[in-house]
Design a protein around this motif. Structure first.
Motif, mmCIF file in Angstrom:
data_model
loop_
_atom_site.group_PDB
_atom_site.id
_atom_site.type_symbol
_atom_site.label_atom_id
_atom_site.label_comp_id
_atom_site.label_asym_id
_atom_site.label_seq_id
_atom_site.Cartn_x
_atom_site.Cartn_y
_atom_site.Cartn_z
ATOM 1 N N GLY A 34 39.551 -7.771 12.921
ATOM 2 C CA GLY A 34 39.829 -6.342 12.835
ATOM 3 C C GLY A 34 39.403 -5.769 11.501
ATOM 4 O O GLY A 34 39.059 -6.505 10.578
ATOM 5 N N ASP A 35 39.410 -4.446 11.430
ATOM 6 C CA ASP A 35 39.055 -3.724 10.211
ATOM 7 C C ASP A 35 40.288 -3.019 9.671
ATOM 8 O O ASP A 35 41.044 -2.421 10.434
ATOM 9 N N LEU A 36 40.451 -3.079 8.359
ATOM 10 C CA LEU A 36 41.522 -2.338 7.692
ATOM 11 C C LEU A 36 40.897 -1.360 6.710
ATOM 12 O O LEU A 36 40.090 -1.762 5.864
ATOM 13 N N PRO A 92 32.042 -1.149 8.740
ATOM 14 C CA PRO A 92 32.608 -1.108 10.094
ATOM 15 C C PRO A 92 31.485 -0.954 11.130
ATOM 16 O O PRO A 92 30.514 -0.228 10.884
ATOM 17 N N CYS A 93 31.605 -1.623 12.266
ATOM 18 C CA CYS A 93 30.594 -1.446 13.310
ATOM 19 C C CYS A 93 30.620 0.012 13.765
ATOM 20 O O CYS A 93 31.662 0.667 13.741
ATOM 21 N N SER A 94 29.449 0.531 14.106
ATOM 22 C CA SER A 94 29.328 1.948 14.460
ATOM 23 C C SER A 94 28.419 2.097 15.677
ATOM 24 O O SER A 94 27.704 1.164 16.048
ATOM 25 N N ASN A 110 33.666 1.448 18.879
ATOM 26 C CA ASN A 110 33.269 0.925 17.570
ATOM 27 C C ASN A 110 34.334 1.204 16.518
ATOM 28 O O ASN A 110 35.100 2.161 16.619
ATOM 29 N N CYS A 111 34.366 0.332 15.513
ATOM 30 C CA CYS A 111 35.404 0.426 14.480
ATOM 31 C C CYS A 111 35.282 1.710 13.667
ATOM 32 O O CYS A 111 36.292 2.282 13.250
ATOM 33 N N HIS A 112 34.057 2.153 13.416
ATOM 34 C CA HIS A 112 33.865 3.374 12.629
ATOM 35 C C HIS A 112 34.622 4.543 13.260
ATOM 36 O O HIS A 112 35.387 5.242 12.586
ATOM 37 N N ALA A 174 40.769 -2.905 16.084
ATOM 38 C CA ALA A 174 40.521 -4.219 16.690
ATOM 39 C C ALA A 174 39.037 -4.235 17.077
ATOM 40 O O ALA A 174 38.619 -3.518 17.982
ATOM 41 N N CYS A 175 38.245 -5.018 16.360
ATOM 42 C CA CYS A 175 36.787 -4.898 16.450
ATOM 43 C C CYS A 175 36.255 -5.318 17.834
ATOM 44 O O CYS A 175 36.561 -6.397 18.316
ATOM 45 N N PRO A 176 35.445 -4.436 18.455
ATOM 46 C CA PRO A 176 34.885 -4.768 19.765
ATOM 47 C C PRO A 176 33.582 -5.566 19.714
ATOM 48 O O PRO A 176 33.025 -5.891 20.774
ATOM 49 N N ALA A 177 33.076 -5.889 18.503
ATOM 50 C CA ALA A 177 31.784 -6.584 18.412
ATOM 51 C C ALA A 177 31.960 -8.072 18.716
ATOM 52 O O ALA A 177 32.633 -8.786 17.978
HETATM 53 ZN ZN LIG Z 1 33.957 -3.529 14.500
#
Ligand SMILES: [Zn+2]
Length: 196
Positions: A34-36, A92-94, A110-112, A174-177
């Motif tokens: 995940g990203d914070l 962050p993934c975009s 995407n996390c972005h 919660a990163c989808p990549a």
């Molecule tokens: Zn991501």
């Protein structure tokens, strides 16, 4: 007992932390990153991987390490870490990243976007996002400088705890990549906020 809250698979969550409060991030099923993103409550200070590298002198952070702001103030301290490996290099993934790297033409979670909408819930509208702290994401820096993804080390139920060093607005995603999740489809994460 702290209430456990969900970060839905491929989704985000917004929360506020008062100085001294603890945020526990939990991998529910194992192998999910995940990203914070952290901003000061007034939105004027932002998480900075560069300043964190300046003052910590390393790129792999774990227990005892501090995440710094772009104004050189401590934002969060990692006080417990059952996983021991996280990334603080990748953006962050975009949507653009999925288009450029994977040829995705339609919308892709995407996390972005997750982080931006969570920050908006907290009244913060950044021009652009700094690098997120990519918890549980396992990236090796090879001797020749290349970056290599490895499956996350987290197993079901593993967690880490960060203590707020200032009042904070926090966005989680919660990163989808699948690339950074060991090839697995998106799964949820959860978090708890505990007092000082
Ligand atoms: Zn991501």
């Amino acid at each position: 007992m702290a209430k456990r809250q969900l970060v839905p698979a491929a989704g985000g969550a917004a929360l506020r932390l008062a100085r001294g409060e603890h945020l526990r991030i939990i991998d529910l099923e194992g192998g999910q990153t995940g990203d914070l993103m952290a901003f000061s409550q007034d939105g004027r200070e932002r998480l900075s991987n560069g300043r964190t590298f300046d003052y910590g002198g390393k790129i792999y952070l774990s227990t005892g390490d501090v995440l710094w702001s772009d104004r050189s103030n401590p934002m969060l301290t990692i006080v417990e870490d059952q996983v021991g490996r996280h990334d603080f290099l990748y953006s962050p993934c975009s949507l653009e990243m999925y288009r450029i790297q994977y040829g995705v033409t339609g919308y892709h979670a995407n996390c972005h976007d997750n982080l931006l909408s969570a920050l908006r819930e907290l009244g913060i509208e950044p021009d652009s996002l700094p690098t997120a702290f990519n918890f549980f994401m396992n990236v090796d820096v090879l001797p020749d400088g290349h970056l290599k993804f490895a499956p996350p080390k987290c197993r079901a139920g593993d967690s880490m705890v960060l203590r707020a060093e200032m009042d904070l607005a926090i966005a989680l995603s919660a990163c989808p990549a699948s690339t950074c999740n060991g090839g697995a489809p998106p799964r949820p994460l959860s978090f708890e906020i505990a007092g000082t």
